[in-house]
Design a protein around this motif. Structure first.
Motif, PDB file in Angstrom:
ATOM      1  N   THR A 189       0.892  -1.149   0.045  1.00  0.00           N
ATOM      2  CA  THR A 189      -0.028  -0.162  -0.184  1.00  0.00           C
ATOM      3  C   THR A 189       0.968   1.158   0.007  1.00  0.00           C
ATOM      4  O   THR A 189       0.756   2.220  -0.816  1.00  0.00           O
ATOM      5  CB  THR A 189      -1.004   0.113   1.188  1.00  0.00           C
ATOM      6  OG1 THR A 189      -1.761  -1.014   1.174  1.00  0.00           O
ATOM      7  CG2 THR A 189      -1.757   1.162   1.324  1.00  0.00           C
ATOM      8  N   VAL A 190       1.736   1.222   0.804  1.00  0.00           N
ATOM      9  CA  VAL A 190       2.801   2.325   0.884  1.00  0.00           C
ATOM     10  C   VAL A 190       3.633   2.467  -0.242  1.00  0.00           C
ATOM     11  O   VAL A 190       3.509   3.695  -0.882  1.00  0.00           O
ATOM     12  CB  VAL A 190       3.994   2.228   1.937  1.00  0.00           C
ATOM     13  CG1 VAL A 190       5.001   3.255   1.839  1.00  0.00           C
ATOM     14  CG2 VAL A 190       3.236   2.309   3.344  1.00  0.00           C
ATOM     15  N   ALA A 191       3.919   1.405  -0.905  1.00  0.00           N
ATOM     16  CA  ALA A 191       4.601   1.694  -2.438  1.00  0.00           C
ATOM     17  C   ALA A 191       3.722   2.020  -3.447  1.00  0.00           C
ATOM     18  O   ALA A 191       4.326   3.034  -4.322  1.00  0.00           O
ATOM     19  CB  ALA A 191       5.322   0.064  -2.542  1.00  0.00           C
ATOM     20  N   MET A 192       2.604   1.695  -3.447  1.00  0.00           N
ATOM     21  CA  MET A 192       1.640   1.954  -4.369  1.00  0.00           C
ATOM     22  C   MET A 192       1.126   3.520  -4.224  1.00  0.00           C
ATOM     23  O   MET A 192       0.577   4.052  -5.364  1.00  0.00           O
ATOM     24  CB  MET A 192       0.363   0.822  -4.522  1.00  0.00           C
ATOM     25  CG  MET A 192       0.681  -0.369  -4.947  1.00  0.00           C
ATOM     26  SD  MET A 192       1.317  -0.090  -6.640  1.00  0.00           S
ATOM     27  CE  MET A 192       2.781  -0.509  -6.497  1.00  0.00           C
ATOM     28  N   ARG A 193       0.989   3.807  -2.870  1.00  0.00           N
ATOM     29  CA  ARG A 193       0.587   5.322  -2.872  1.00  0.00           C
ATOM     30  C   ARG A 193       1.840   6.259  -3.243  1.00  0.00           C
ATOM     31  O   ARG A 193       1.684   7.309  -3.800  1.00  0.00           O
ATOM     32  CB  ARG A 193       0.460   5.533  -1.223  1.00  0.00           C
ATOM     33  CG  ARG A 193      -0.367   6.896  -0.880  1.00  0.00           C
ATOM     34  CD  ARG A 193      -0.606   6.778   0.548  1.00  0.00           C
ATOM     35  NE  ARG A 193      -1.654   5.916   0.917  1.00  0.00           N
ATOM     36  CZ  ARG A 193      -1.947   5.098   1.983  1.00  0.00           C
ATOM     37  NH1 ARG A 193      -0.827   5.287   2.967  1.00  0.00           N
ATOM     38  NH2 ARG A 193      -2.765   4.280   2.140  1.00  0.00           N
ATOM     39  N   LEU A 228       3.803   5.467  -5.774  1.00  0.00           N
ATOM     40  CA  LEU A 228       3.599   5.406  -7.306  1.00  0.00           C
ATOM     41  C   LEU A 228       2.670   6.293  -7.773  1.00  0.00           C
ATOM     42  O   LEU A 228       2.969   7.136  -8.525  1.00  0.00           O
ATOM     43  CB  LEU A 228       3.673   4.122  -7.950  1.00  0.00           C
ATOM     44  CG  LEU A 228       3.252   3.820  -9.025  1.00  0.00           C
ATOM     45  CD1 LEU A 228       4.296   4.458 -10.138  1.00  0.00           C
ATOM     46  CD2 LEU A 228       2.757   2.298  -9.541  1.00  0.00           C
ATOM     47  N   ARG A 229       1.534   6.225  -6.973  1.00  0.00           N
ATOM     48  CA  ARG A 229       0.509   7.126  -7.366  1.00  0.00           C
ATOM     49  C   ARG A 229       0.643   8.651  -7.277  1.00  0.00           C
ATOM     50  O   ARG A 229       0.555   9.419  -7.941  1.00  0.00           O
ATOM     51  CB  ARG A 229      -0.722   6.914  -6.476  1.00  0.00           C
ATOM     52  CG  ARG A 229      -2.141   7.855  -6.553  1.00  0.00           C
ATOM     53  CD  ARG A 229      -2.810   7.679  -5.419  1.00  0.00           C
ATOM     54  NE  ARG A 229      -2.197   8.267  -4.185  1.00  0.00           N
ATOM     55  CZ  ARG A 229      -2.749   8.369  -2.933  1.00  0.00           C
ATOM     56  NH1 ARG A 229      -3.757   7.403  -2.720  1.00  0.00           N
ATOM     57  NH2 ARG A 229      -2.256   8.718  -1.936  1.00  0.00           N
ATOM     58  N   ASP A 230       1.508   9.246  -6.115  1.00  0.00           N
ATOM     59  CA  ASP A 230       1.909  10.474  -5.840  1.00  0.00           C
ATOM     60  C   ASP A 230       3.209  10.737  -6.703  1.00  0.00           C
ATOM     61  O   ASP A 230       3.148  12.101  -6.848  1.00  0.00           O
ATOM     62  CB  ASP A 230       2.064  10.534  -4.342  1.00  0.00           C
ATOM     63  CG  ASP A 230       0.758  10.406  -3.509  1.00  0.00           C
ATOM     64  OD1 ASP A 230      -0.220  10.561  -4.053  1.00  0.00           O
ATOM     65  OD2 ASP A 230       0.870  10.219  -2.407  1.00  0.00           O
ATOM     66  N   HIS A 231       4.007   9.835  -7.037  1.00  0.00           N
ATOM     67  CA  HIS A 231       5.107  10.277  -7.818  1.00  0.00           C
ATOM     68  C   HIS A 231       5.428   9.341  -8.888  1.00  0.00           C
ATOM     69  O   HIS A 231       6.465   8.815  -8.873  1.00  0.00           O
ATOM     70  CB  HIS A 231       6.461  10.374  -6.813  1.00  0.00           C
ATOM     71  CG  HIS A 231       6.014  10.943  -5.701  1.00  0.00           C
ATOM     72  ND1 HIS A 231       6.219  12.443  -5.571  1.00  0.00           N
ATOM     73  CD2 HIS A 231       5.931  10.760  -4.262  1.00  0.00           C
ATOM     74  CE1 HIS A 231       5.987  12.765  -4.330  1.00  0.00           C
ATOM     75  NE2 HIS A 231       5.800  11.729  -3.357  1.00  0.00           N
ATOM     76  N   PRO A 232       4.613   9.507  -9.945  1.00  0.00           N
ATOM     77  CA  PRO A 232       4.677   8.468 -11.024  1.00  0.00           C
ATOM     78  C   PRO A 232       5.849   8.714 -11.918  1.00  0.00           C
ATOM     79  O   PRO A 232       6.399   7.685 -12.533  1.00  0.00           O
ATOM     80  CB  PRO A 232       3.289   8.437 -11.942  1.00  0.00           C
ATOM     81  CG  PRO A 232       2.825   9.971 -11.616  1.00  0.00           C
ATOM     82  CD  PRO A 232       3.310  10.273 -10.041  1.00  0.00           C
ATOM     83  N   GLN A 233       6.224   9.655 -11.948  1.00  0.00           N
ATOM     84  CA  GLN A 233       7.533  10.186 -13.045  1.00  0.00           C
ATOM     85  C   GLN A 233       8.748   9.338 -12.364  1.00  0.00           C
ATOM     86  O   GLN A 233       9.795   8.930 -13.319  1.00  0.00           O
ATOM     87  CB  GLN A 233       7.706  11.747 -13.214  1.00  0.00           C
ATOM     88  CG  GLN A 233       8.512  12.131 -14.226  1.00  0.00           C
ATOM     89  CD  GLN A 233       8.088  11.355 -15.504  1.00  0.00           C
ATOM     90  OE1 GLN A 233       6.838  11.621 -16.033  1.00  0.00           O
ATOM     91  NE2 GLN A 233       8.870  10.826 -16.322  1.00  0.00           N
ATOM     92  N   THR A 234       8.943   9.607 -11.288  1.00  0.00           N
ATOM     93  CA  THR A 234      10.160   8.645 -10.710  1.00  0.00           C
ATOM     94  C   THR A 234      10.124   7.375 -11.147  1.00  0.00           C
ATOM     95  O   THR A 234      11.100   6.844 -11.552  1.00  0.00           O
ATOM     96  CB  THR A 234       9.959   8.948  -8.910  1.00  0.00           C
ATOM     97  OG1 THR A 234       9.933  10.221  -8.698  1.00  0.00           O
ATOM     98  CG2 THR A 234      11.231   7.885  -8.494  1.00  0.00           C
ATOM     99  N   VAL A 235       9.000   6.476 -11.003  1.00  0.00           N
ATOM    100  CA  VAL A 235       8.586   5.126 -11.383  1.00  0.00           C
ATOM    101  C   VAL A 235       9.040   5.158 -12.944  1.00  0.00           C
ATOM    102  O   VAL A 235       9.815   4.280 -13.416  1.00  0.00           O
ATOM    103  CB  VAL A 235       7.630   4.529 -10.846  1.00  0.00           C
ATOM    104  CG1 VAL A 235       7.496   3.161 -11.335  1.00  0.00           C
ATOM    105  CG2 VAL A 235       7.640   4.478  -9.341  1.00  0.00           C
ATOM    106  N   LEU A 236       8.633   6.156 -13.594  1.00  0.00           N
ATOM    107  CA  LEU A 236       8.333   5.753 -15.091  1.00  0.00           C
ATOM    108  C   LEU A 236       9.942   6.050 -15.491  1.00  0.00           C
ATOM    109  O   LEU A 236      10.357   5.401 -16.599  1.00  0.00           O
ATOM    110  CB  LEU A 236       7.606   6.907 -15.830  1.00  0.00           C
ATOM    111  CG  LEU A 236       5.999   6.800 -15.522  1.00  0.00           C
ATOM    112  CD1 LEU A 236       5.386   8.160 -15.934  1.00  0.00           C
ATOM    113  CD2 LEU A 236       5.645   5.528 -16.493  1.00  0.00           C
ATOM    114  N   ASP A 237      10.566   6.836 -14.949  1.00  0.00           N
ATOM    115  CA  ASP A 237      12.071   7.292 -15.252  1.00  0.00           C
ATOM    116  C   ASP A 237      12.882   6.104 -14.909  1.00  0.00           C
ATOM    117  O   ASP A 237      13.774   5.716 -15.658  1.00  0.00           O
ATOM    118  CB  ASP A 237      12.458   8.610 -14.493  1.00  0.00           C
ATOM    119  CG  ASP A 237      11.916   9.843 -15.005  1.00  0.00           C
ATOM    120  OD1 ASP A 237      11.256   9.910 -16.244  1.00  0.00           O
ATOM    121  OD2 ASP A 237      12.083  10.952 -14.271  1.00  0.00           O
ATOM    122  N   ALA A 238      12.525   5.422 -13.831  1.00  0.00           N
ATOM    123  CA  ALA A 238      13.616   4.251 -13.292  1.00  0.00           C
ATOM    124  C   ALA A 238      13.291   2.968 -14.355  1.00  0.00           C
ATOM    125  O   ALA A 238      14.408   2.482 -14.331  1.00  0.00           O
ATOM    126  CB  ALA A 238      12.969   3.714 -11.905  1.00  0.00           C
TER     127      ALA A 238
END
Length: 159
Positions: free
Chosen positions: A135-139, A141-151
């Protein structure tokens, strides 16, 4: 095997949906919904709450929470009262009937644990911990999608 059967998101969705349906079967004799049961559990364990505090605890917005609390109040399980110090704040309290239901519904967590194959408290705690981490990880991702998209080097549509 369906294509969605290999997706983590679908496995979580199916497990969540089926769990909610199991709760529905167990709670139906009391004419309670799963979110209403969660509100009762919160009030039983944490005591009186403000509407906003209860909404935060249950992760429900006021548009969902207010009608649910109105139904629970009509059923005689809770009371809602504006606080004299600040009339914008509404306190939610259990009635005597709401408190009695704790004993009547004490079997529900045990039924869910047995039905889910959780054989002891340790296995339940491990599952809860893993789901809370997810839940924390998905929250995040929801709040900072660009970080994951870049990763992951994901391409995004042009602006």
């Amino acid at each position: 095997m369906s294509a969605v059967d290999s997706l983590v998101c679908f496995a979580l969705y199916a497990a969540s949906r089926t769990t909610t349906q199991a709760y529905r079967v167990l709670l139906d004799p009391w004419n309670l919904t799963y979110p209403q049961y969660l509100a009762l559990v919160t009030l039983w364990n944490d005591g009186d709450q403000t509407v906003s505090g209860l909404g935060e605890a249950l992760q429900l917005d006021s548009g969902t929470l207010s009608p649910m609390l109105a139904r629970m109040e009509s059923a005689g399980y809770i009371t809602r009262e504006r606080r004299a110090a600040d009339e914008r704040v509404v306190a939610v309290s259990l009635t005597a009937r709401g408190r009695e239901m704790r004993e009547e519904l004490a079997h529900v967590p045990r039924c869910i644990a047995v039905g889910s194959g959780l054989t002891d408290a340790d296995s339940a705690h491990e599952l809860i911990s893993a789901l809370q981490q997810l839940t924390v990880a998905m929250r995040d991702l929801r709040d900072h999608p660009q970080t994951v998209l870049d990763a992951v080097g994901a391409r995004t549509p042009p602006a």
